[in-house]
Motif scaffolding. Structure first.
Motif, PDB file in Angstrom:
ATOM      1  N   VAL A   1       0.845  -1.204   0.000  1.00  0.00           N
ATOM      2  CA  VAL A   1       0.000   0.000   0.000  1.00  0.00           C
ATOM      3  C   VAL A   1       0.876   1.249   0.000  1.00  0.00           C
ATOM      4  CG1 VAL A   1      -1.644   1.330   1.395  1.00  0.00           C
ATOM      5  CG2 VAL A   1      -1.997  -1.115   1.047  1.00  0.00           C
ATOM      6  N   ALA A   2       1.918   1.237   0.807  1.00  0.00           N
ATOM      7  CA  ALA A   2       2.798   2.405   0.861  1.00  0.00           C
ATOM      8  C   ALA A   2       3.528   2.619  -0.458  1.00  0.00           C
ATOM      9  CB  ALA A   2       3.806   2.246   1.993  1.00  0.00           C
ATOM     10  N   ALA A   3       3.944   1.543  -1.109  1.00  0.00           N
ATOM     11  CA  ALA A   3       4.612   1.675  -2.400  1.00  0.00           C
ATOM     12  C   ALA A   3       3.669   2.293  -3.424  1.00  0.00           C
ATOM     13  CB  ALA A   3       5.112   0.317  -2.880  1.00  0.00           C
TER      14      ALA A   3
ATOM     15  N   SER B   1       3.352   6.017  -2.556  1.00  0.00           N
ATOM     16  CA  SER B   1       4.570   6.814  -2.746  1.00  0.00           C
ATOM     17  C   SER B   1       4.626   7.508  -4.099  1.00  0.00           C
ATOM     18  CB  SER B   1       5.811   5.944  -2.551  1.00  0.00           C
ATOM     19  OG  SER B   1       5.964   5.044  -3.617  1.00  0.00           O
ATOM     20  N   VAL B   2       3.942   6.974  -5.088  1.00  0.00           N
ATOM     21  CA  VAL B   2       3.950   7.623  -6.406  1.00  0.00           C
ATOM     22  C   VAL B   2       3.081   8.875  -6.418  1.00  0.00           C
ATOM     23  CG1 VAL B   2       4.466   5.486  -7.622  1.00  0.00           C
ATOM     24  CG2 VAL B   2       2.088   6.170  -7.322  1.00  0.00           C
ATOM     25  N   LYS B   3       2.312   9.112  -5.380  1.00  0.00           N
ATOM     26  CA  LYS B   3       1.449  10.294  -5.299  1.00  0.00           C
ATOM     27  C   LYS B   3       2.220  11.549  -4.872  1.00  0.00           C
ATOM     28  CE  LYS B   3      -2.269   7.911  -6.172  1.00  0.00           C
ATOM     29  NZ  LYS B   3      -2.833   7.945  -7.490  1.00  0.00           N
ATOM     30  N   PHE B   4       3.434  11.378  -4.345  1.00  0.00           N
ATOM     31  CA  PHE B   4       4.232  12.539  -3.975  1.00  0.00           C
ATOM     32  C   PHE B   4       4.631  13.297  -5.237  1.00  0.00           C
ATOM     33  CE2 PHE B   4       4.872   9.990  -0.146  1.00  0.00           C
ATOM     34  CZ  PHE B   4       4.806  10.947   0.854  1.00  0.00           C
TER      35      PHE B   4
ATOM     36  N   GLY C   1       9.020  11.814  -0.951  1.00  0.00           N
ATOM     37  CA  GLY C   1       8.580  10.494  -0.514  1.00  0.00           C
ATOM     38  C   GLY C   1       9.688   9.711   0.157  1.00  0.00           C
ATOM     39  N   THR C   2      10.885   9.801  -0.391  1.00  0.00           N
ATOM     40  CA  THR C   2      12.019   9.094   0.192  1.00  0.00           C
ATOM     41  C   THR C   2      12.365   9.654   1.567  1.00  0.00           C
ATOM     42  OG1 THR C   2      12.901   8.626  -2.008  1.00  0.00           O
ATOM     43  CG2 THR C   2      14.425   8.432  -0.171  1.00  0.00           C
TER      44      THR C   2
ATOM     45  N   GLY D   1       7.939   0.953   2.829  1.00  0.00           N
ATOM     46  CA  GLY D   1       7.321   0.877   1.510  1.00  0.00           C
ATOM     47  C   GLY D   1       7.332   2.206   0.777  1.00  0.00           C
ATOM     48  N   LEU D   2       7.254   3.313   1.531  1.00  0.00           N
ATOM     49  CA  LEU D   2       7.345   4.630   0.907  1.00  0.00           C
ATOM     50  C   LEU D   2       8.694   4.835   0.239  1.00  0.00           C
ATOM     51  CD1 LEU D   2       5.720   7.001   3.573  1.00  0.00           C
ATOM     52  CD2 LEU D   2       4.757   6.324   1.374  1.00  0.00           C
TER      53      LEU D   2
END
Length: 144
Positions: free
Chosen positions: A8-10, A13-16, A22-23, A62-63
Motif C-alpha cells: 500500500v505504501a509503495a 509513494s507515487v502520489k508525492f 517520498g524518500t 514501503g514509501l
C-alpha cells in the motif's frame, strides 16, 4: 499483513509530487518508528503493540522502496542495468550482515538497536544521495 503495509505504501509513494519528498518522509518515519520499536522491545511489549509498530514501520519502508529505486535508476540512465544489479546485491549483502547481529545478546534489545542503526544509515544515505547536505553535516544533524 506486513506485506500489505509495504504494498500500500509503495502505491501511495507515487502520489508525492517529488520523489525526494517520498524518500525523505519514509526515511524519517523509519527512524522515528524504529526508535519506538526499540523502546517497545526493550520494555517487553505485547504482541499486538509490536505488530502495530512493525506495520507502521514497514509502511514507511514501503514509501522509500519505489521512490528510492526510481531516483537511483534515473540518476544514471546509461548504467541502469549495473545499478539495478548493485542495488539487488546490496540488499542481499545487508541482510547477510544484519542477520547475525540481531542474535547477539538479548535478541529483543539487539533487534531494536539494529532497526535504529539501519534507519539512521538509510536516512544518511538518502540525504547524501539527494545532495541536500554533505555526509558530515547529515551525520551531525542526526546525532545532535
Amino acid at each position: 499483513m506486513n506485506a500489505v503495509a509495504i504494498g500500500v505504501a509503495a502505491t501511495i509513494s507515487v502520489k508525492f509530487r517529488q520523489l525526494e519528498t517520498g524518500t525523505l518522509t519514509g526515511c524519517i518515519g523509519m527512524l522515528c518508528l524504529s526508535v519506538c520499536v526499540m523502546i517497545a522491545l526493550y520494555n517487553g511489549c505485547g504482541f499486538w503493540t509490536y505488530e502495530l509498530l512493525m506495520f507502521a514501520l514497514l509502511f514507511t519502508m514501503g514509501l522509500t522502496f519505489t521512490s528510492s529505486t526510481t531516483l537511483a535508476m534515473d540518476s544514471e540512465r546509461r548504467y541502469a542495468g549495473a545499478a539495478s544489479a548493485l542495488l539487488g546485491a546490496l540488499c542481499f549483502a545487508s541482510g547477510g550482515i544484519v542477520s547475525p547481529l540481531v542474535g547477539l545478546g538479548n535478541i529483543l534489545v539487539s533487534t531494536g538497536v539494529t532497526f535504529v542503526v539501519c534507519a539512521i544509515c538509510s536516512l544518511l544515505c538518502a540525504l547524501w544521495a539527494m545532495r541536500k547536505v554533505p555526509m558530515k553535516v547529515a551525520m551531525c544533524r542526526i546525532f545532535r
